[in-house]
Every structure is written in C-alpha cells, then in structure tokens.
Design an enzyme around this catalytic site. Structure first.
Site, short mmCIF file in Angstrom:
data_model
loop_
_atom_site.label_atom_id
_atom_site.label_comp_id
_atom_site.label_asym_id
_atom_site.label_seq_id
_atom_site.Cartn_x
_atom_site.Cartn_y
_atom_site.Cartn_z
N ASN A 56 0.82 -1.24 0.11
CA ASN A 56 0.09 -0.09 -0.02
C ASN A 56 0.95 1.02 0.05
O ASN A 56 1.46 1.54 1.11
CB ASN A 56 -0.75 0.14 1.31
CG ASN A 56 -1.74 1.11 1.49
OD1 ASN A 56 -1.95 2.09 0.45
ND2 ASN A 56 -2.47 1.33 2.46
N TRP A 57 1.19 1.71 -1.09
CA TRP A 57 1.92 2.82 -0.97
C TRP A 57 1.41 4.33 -0.76
O TRP A 57 2.18 5.26 -0.82
CB TRP A 57 2.26 3.31 -2.84
CG TRP A 57 3.11 1.84 -3.37
CD1 TRP A 57 3.76 0.93 -2.68
CD2 TRP A 57 3.50 1.84 -4.75
NE1 TRP A 57 4.44 0.00 -3.47
CE2 TRP A 57 4.12 0.32 -4.80
CE3 TRP A 57 3.16 2.28 -5.85
CZ2 TRP A 57 4.90 -0.26 -5.89
CZ3 TRP A 57 3.74 1.96 -7.02
CH2 TRP A 57 4.57 0.38 -6.87
N LYS A 58 -0.01 4.31 -0.34
CA LYS A 58 -0.30 5.63 0.30
C LYS A 58 -0.10 6.84 -0.66
O LYS A 58 -0.01 6.63 -1.68
CB LYS A 58 0.14 5.73 1.69
CG LYS A 58 -0.07 4.35 2.49
CD LYS A 58 0.02 4.39 3.93
CE LYS A 58 -0.23 3.39 4.49
NZ LYS A 58 -0.17 3.07 5.97
N HIS A 73 -9.53 1.00 5.23
CA HIS A 73 -8.05 1.16 5.73
C HIS A 73 -8.35 2.29 7.11
O HIS A 73 -9.14 3.14 6.90
CB HIS A 73 -7.21 1.85 5.01
CG HIS A 73 -5.69 1.83 5.16
ND1 HIS A 73 -5.39 2.77 6.35
CD2 HIS A 73 -4.71 0.97 5.12
CE1 HIS A 73 -4.17 2.41 6.52
NE2 HIS A 73 -3.75 1.47 5.96
N GLU A 75 -6.82 4.57 8.04
CA GLU A 75 -6.52 6.10 7.64
C GLU A 75 -7.74 6.67 7.04
O GLU A 75 -8.15 7.68 7.40
CB GLU A 75 -5.25 6.17 7.05
CG GLU A 75 -4.09 6.03 7.73
CD GLU A 75 -2.94 5.40 6.91
OE1 GLU A 75 -3.00 5.50 5.71
OE2 GLU A 75 -2.04 4.84 7.56
N GLU A 79 -5.49 -5.11 10.50
CA GLU A 79 -4.61 -4.14 10.87
C GLU A 79 -4.88 -3.37 12.24
O GLU A 79 -5.57 -2.37 12.21
CB GLU A 79 -4.58 -3.11 9.49
CG GLU A 79 -4.25 -3.74 8.44
CD GLU A 79 -3.41 -2.63 7.51
OE1 GLU A 79 -2.45 -3.09 6.89
OE2 GLU A 79 -4.39 -1.67 7.15
N GLY A 123 2.41 2.08 10.92
CA GLY A 123 3.43 3.12 10.71
C GLY A 123 4.17 3.70 11.98
O GLY A 123 4.56 4.55 12.06
N SER A 145 3.35 -2.30 10.45
CA SER A 145 4.76 -2.34 10.57
C SER A 145 5.36 -3.66 10.52
O SER A 145 6.35 -4.41 11.12
CB SER A 145 5.00 -2.13 12.32
OG SER A 145 4.62 -0.73 12.32
N GLY A 161 4.88 1.29 4.71
CA GLY A 161 6.21 1.60 4.67
C GLY A 161 7.43 0.86 4.13
O GLY A 161 7.83 1.31 3.05
P1 PGA Z 1 2.87 0.25 7.82
O1 PGA Z 1 1.37 0.19 7.22
O2 PGA Z 1 3.42 -1.31 7.29
O3 PGA Z 1 3.50 1.30 7.47
O4 PGA Z 1 2.41 -0.06 9.35
C1 PGA Z 1 0.47 -0.83 6.83
C2 PGA Z 1 -0.76 -0.34 5.97
O5 PGA Z 1 -1.30 0.89 6.62
O6 PGA Z 1 -1.57 -0.90 5.63
#
Ligand code: PGA
Length: 248
Positions: A9-11, A93, A95, A161, A167, A206, A228
């Site tokens: 997931n490159w966000k 997600h 976020e 998640e 993150g 993470s 990340g």
């Molecule tokens: P992260 O993000 O690996 O940076 O913790 C995971 C995600 O948001 O899908």
C-alpha cells in the site's frame, strides 16, 4: 489451500519518477509461489499499470467511492479502477476511517460497489489501542465485519490491521495477530456465506523483512498488507520471499 498474498500500500507517496522506478524493480519479480500486489495512488495508477503489463503483479486501488460515476468531485469509482486494470481495491483502511469519516456502513457500501464492478475488495479491520486495552478488540472487529457481510455476496479478502501498529514500528506479536486471525476465520464461517477456511486474511501493521518470518509462520496469517516497507523494493521483495517460503 490459501495462496500467499503480499500487497504493498503505497499510500500518498512519491513522484512519478520514484514510483516508476519502484514499479520497475518490483516488476522484475517473477514469482508464481506468492501473489504480489501493489496499490499506487490514483494519479500514478495508469503509469504503474503500463509498467506491470505482461507481469503477474496485481494492481489495486487504495480506496473507491461508494457512488457510481457522476458529480462527486475528487472521488474515484470502482469501474474507473477496473478500467485501468485493477483487480482489487482496499476499503476501510484505518486512515480512511480515522481521517475521512469512513464508517462501517460506508466501508460496506464501497465493498459492494467494488464487487459489482468485478473488483475483489480487501476489507481492513482493526482496533485502536484504547479498544484493545479495554478488551474490546474482537467486538470491534466483528462489528466491522458484520457490516460488510450484509452487503457482499462473493469472496473477499480481509486485512487485520491493528490501528496502533500502523506506521508506528510496533507490530502485533505473532501470537496476538494469530489469535485475531483465527477469530476472524471462525466468525466468518458462522456469520457469513463464506467458508472461513478458504478466506485469505492478511496481517498489516509495521511488517518488515525482520519480522515477516515470525508473522507468516502463524497458521491463520495468509500474507501481509505492507505500508512503509513496500516503498523500498528490496524490503518488499524480501517480505514476498518470506510469505512464499512460509505460507504455501
Ligand atoms: P505500515 O502500514 O506497514 O507502514 O505499518 C500498513 C498499512 O497501513 O497498510
């Protein structure tokens, strides 16, 4: 048997040049023992799709609208994503839930729209730290899933998640993740049309090359949703290797 899946997931990251370079490196991975997927931002989707055409790397959207095409400024609908070659789309997600008001009902509507357009939704669920500390992890996740079960008819992918692990560098322990994954599988068997043992359940939060092995050796973890670490091709491909080695 559930095939391993690792999705990056490159966000909201990268210039077009950064993203093209990352895509080209990931596109070199000719693996059939693990499904590899990337979810670029919408503006990069077309370029990424072109670089990946002819490879077996899958393309996913990071989100989709709950509406069909029309006057919805700033939105991207599911059929636009499938038009660009996406096969999957992430919905719910944390976020999106935290910063953009995506509640369980909207997430379920998005998953339904994706399904109608022939995309496989990757539905994210997970608890906050406060919910975990007050012993409500399972209750929160079951509520998130229940909303989607009511709307969806076909098979979909679930990503567990924990919000506090995204993150932050603080991954769930393999045992913590396994407990939730097992629960999701059982809950899905009882409360949906899905057969829990066929359901692909990814862990996200993470995941890095140095903790991927221990997470992926858990029996109910079928792969990862990587944030990340997916922005670095070497780290991402190492995580893909761990999944191929331990999950299939
Ligand atoms: P992260 O993000 O690996 O940076 O913790 C995971 C995600 O948001 O899908």
């Amino acid at each position: 048997m559930r095939k391993a899946l690792v999705a990056g997931n490159w966000k909201m990251n990268g210039t077009i040049n950064d993203v093209k370079e990352l895509t080209s490196k990931i596109g070199l991975a000719e693996r059939t023992d693990v499904d590899i997927m990337v979810a670029p931002s919408f503006v990069h989707m077309h370029s990424v799709g072109e670089i990946l055409s002819g490879t077996n790397i899958l393309l996913a959207g990071q989100d989709c609208s709950e509406f069909d095409q029309g006057a919805f400024t700033g939105e991207t609908c599911a059929d636009m994503l499938s038009d660009l070659g996406c096969t999957h789309v992430i919905v719910g997600h944390s976020e999106r839930r935290q910063f953009f008001g995506d509640d369980n009902k909207r997430v379920a509507n998005k998953a339904r729209k994706a399904e109608i357009e022939g995309l496989c939704p990757i539905v994210c669920v997970g608890e906050t730290l406060e919910e975990r500390d007050s012993g409500r992890t399972i209750e929160v996740i079951e509520r998130q899933l229940c909303a989607v079960f009511k709307m969806i008819q076909n098979k979909f992918i679930i990503a567990y998640e924990p919000v506090w692990a995204i993150g932050t560098g603080k991954s769930a322990t393999p045992e913590m993740a396994q407990e939730v994954h097992q629960n999701i599988r059982q809950y899905s068997t009882v409360h949906s049309h899905l057969n829990g043992s066929d359901l692909r359940i990814l862990y996200g939060g993470s995941v890095k090359p140095d903790n991927a092995d221990e997470l992926f050796s858990m029996p109910d973890i079928d792969g990862g949703l990587i944030g990340g670490a997916s922005l670095d091709s070497e780290s991402f491909l190492k995580i893909c290797c761990s999944a191929a080695k331990l999950i299939n």
